[in-house]
Design an enzyme around this catalytic site. Structure first.
Site, PDB file in Angstrom:
ATOM      1  N   LEU A 196      36.545  36.857  42.435  1.00  0.00           N
ATOM      2  CA  LEU A 196      37.883  36.426  42.063  1.00  0.00           C
ATOM      3  C   LEU A 196      38.915  36.974  43.045  1.00  0.00           C
ATOM      4  O   LEU A 196      38.824  38.121  43.459  1.00  0.00           O
ATOM      5  CB  LEU A 196      38.208  36.892  40.641  1.00  0.00           C
ATOM      6  CG  LEU A 196      37.334  36.287  39.535  1.00  0.00           C
ATOM      7  CD1 LEU A 196      37.653  36.942  38.208  1.00  0.00           C
ATOM      8  CD2 LEU A 196      37.534  34.796  39.431  1.00  0.00           C
ATOM      9  N   ASP A 226      46.870  39.007  31.019  1.00  0.00           N
ATOM     10  CA  ASP A 226      46.688  38.395  32.335  1.00  0.00           C
ATOM     11  C   ASP A 226      45.201  38.393  32.654  1.00  0.00           C
ATOM     12  O   ASP A 226      44.604  39.439  32.906  1.00  0.00           O
ATOM     13  CB  ASP A 226      47.464  39.162  33.404  1.00  0.00           C
ATOM     14  CG  ASP A 226      48.961  39.166  33.133  1.00  0.00           C
ATOM     15  OD1 ASP A 226      49.483  38.103  32.753  1.00  0.00           O
ATOM     16  OD2 ASP A 226      49.590  40.226  33.290  1.00  0.00           O
ATOM     17  N   LEU A 227      44.590  37.236  32.657  1.00  0.00           N
ATOM     18  CA  LEU A 227      43.136  37.102  32.748  1.00  0.00           C
ATOM     19  C   LEU A 227      42.577  37.795  33.990  1.00  0.00           C
ATOM     20  O   LEU A 227      42.999  37.500  35.121  1.00  0.00           O
ATOM     21  CB  LEU A 227      42.759  35.620  32.755  1.00  0.00           C
ATOM     22  CG  LEU A 227      41.260  35.304  32.783  1.00  0.00           C
ATOM     23  CD1 LEU A 227      40.582  35.836  31.535  1.00  0.00           C
ATOM     24  CD2 LEU A 227      41.042  33.803  32.930  1.00  0.00           C
ATOM     25  N   ASP A 228      41.640  38.719  33.764  1.00  0.00           N
ATOM     26  CA  ASP A 228      40.926  39.426  34.827  1.00  0.00           C
ATOM     27  C   ASP A 228      41.853  40.210  35.756  1.00  0.00           C
ATOM     28  O   ASP A 228      41.523  40.465  36.917  1.00  0.00           O
ATOM     29  CB  ASP A 228      40.074  38.450  35.664  1.00  0.00           C
ATOM     30  CG  ASP A 228      38.915  37.878  34.870  1.00  0.00           C
ATOM     31  OD1 ASP A 228      38.416  38.588  33.970  1.00  0.00           O
ATOM     32  OD2 ASP A 228      38.508  36.738  35.136  1.00  0.00           O
ATOM     33  N   GLU A 229      43.023  40.615  35.261  1.00  0.00           N
ATOM     34  CA  GLU A 229      43.966  41.354  36.095  1.00  0.00           C
ATOM     35  C   GLU A 229      44.359  42.693  35.490  1.00  0.00           C
ATOM     36  O   GLU A 229      45.329  43.315  35.924  1.00  0.00           O
ATOM     37  CB  GLU A 229      45.226  40.505  36.349  1.00  0.00           C
ATOM     38  CG  GLU A 229      44.965  39.254  37.179  1.00  0.00           C
ATOM     39  CD  GLU A 229      46.235  38.490  37.509  1.00  0.00           C
ATOM     40  OE1 GLU A 229      47.336  39.059  37.327  1.00  0.00           O
ATOM     41  OE2 GLU A 229      46.127  37.328  37.953  1.00  0.00           O
TER      42      GLU A 229
END
EC number: 3.5.1.10
Length: 284
Positions: A196, A226-229
């Site tokens: 990612l 916040d997706l994957d953050e």
């Protein structure tokens, strides 16, 4: 495993913090077995983690908190103290892939992880037999576009009912609603491949193979809206070459994912992670 108390502190940096804490512990004959410090010069914050022999102090955690509170106020500390003899309660969440769940169950079964896995929640039935072999409750909660609110309401009820300290998304292939992320900040851990944002979406290893990448890896982080953050706890990579097939990449990627997830969970349950802003300090 030696019985210890873990004192974890973050506060504005200034002179005298270590001396004050050390003097406090010395006053009560506290025996420090491990001490870690970090000063962030950009933010001006100080971070500290001490492990203290529990039997060296003449009182329990309640009295410790009362005695330490004046120092915490003086230095404007965010702090907590934990007892190593009280393992954290963990809920695992998974879908169909077994490598992360199987690895964590093995480490728990062999006492490599000092935690209590109280339940596994899944949106599929595939891993039930493996989980129940370990005599751990398995909760099947299907999720689809029509029942998300109801399904995640059940998930929330289970987290509350088991009084879970941490939830681990062990390849759980659903996005948690923002309400759950807000309700359990710093208590939900996730794992994802480290392509990612280059290779987001489906079949990331196929995408990476077509681009001829030379490194693949995984990231363990706290879940936020916040997706994957969210704040990163642990990462690792493995080198690959042109001779590796897609199947090789998937196999190597799974190895990295499960190792990174187990290290990230271990750091969390041993109170080695301090979160600030969108970063972490992780003491070895």
């Amino acid at each position: 495993m030696e019985h210890t108390y873990r004192l974890v502190i973050s506060c504005p940096d200034r002179v005298g913090i270590v001396a004050k804490v050390s003097n406090f512990l010395s006053t009560y004959n506290g025996w420090i077995t491990e001490a870690s410090h970090h000063s962030d010069t950009q933010t001006g914050w100080f971070f500290m983690r001490h492990e203290i022999k529990a039997n060296s102090i003449p009182f329990g955690l309640g009295q410790f908190r009362t005695a330490f509170e004046p120092i915490a106020r003086e230095f404007n500390m965010n702090w907590h103290i934990a007892d190593s003899a009280q393992p954290k309660k963990v809920i695992l969440m998974c879908s169909k892939e077994s490598h992360c769940v199987a690895d964590l169950l093995h480490r728990w079964h062999s006492r490599e992880i000092n935690a209590e896995i109280v339940a596994v929640i899944s949106n599929h039935e595939d891993l039930r037999r493996m989980v129940e072999w370990h005599e751990i409750p398995y909760h099947h909660i299907p999720v689809n576009q029509n029942n998300r609110d109801e399904a995640f309401g059940e998930v929330d009820a289970l987290i509350e009912g088991y009084e879970a300290d941490v939830v681990v998304l062990a390849r759980y292939m659903q996005i948690l609603p923002g309400s759950l992320c807000e309700k359990y900040p710093g208590k939900v851990i996730n794992i994802h491949h480290s392509f990612l944002p280059s290779f987001a979406g489906a079949r990331p290893y196929h995408q990476a193979y077509s681009r001829g990448v030379k490194l693949i890896g995984a990231t363990c982080h706290y879940v936020t809206q916040d997706l994957d953050e969210g704040p990163i706890i642990e990462q690792d990579v493995v080198r690959i070459s042109h001779s590796d097939s897609i199947e090789d990449m998937v196999r190597l990627g799974k190895d990295v994912e499960k190792n990174v997830l187990s290290r990230g969970l271990r750091a969390h349950i041993e109170d080695r992670v301090i979160t600030y802003e969108n970063k972490t300090v992780v003491f070895d």
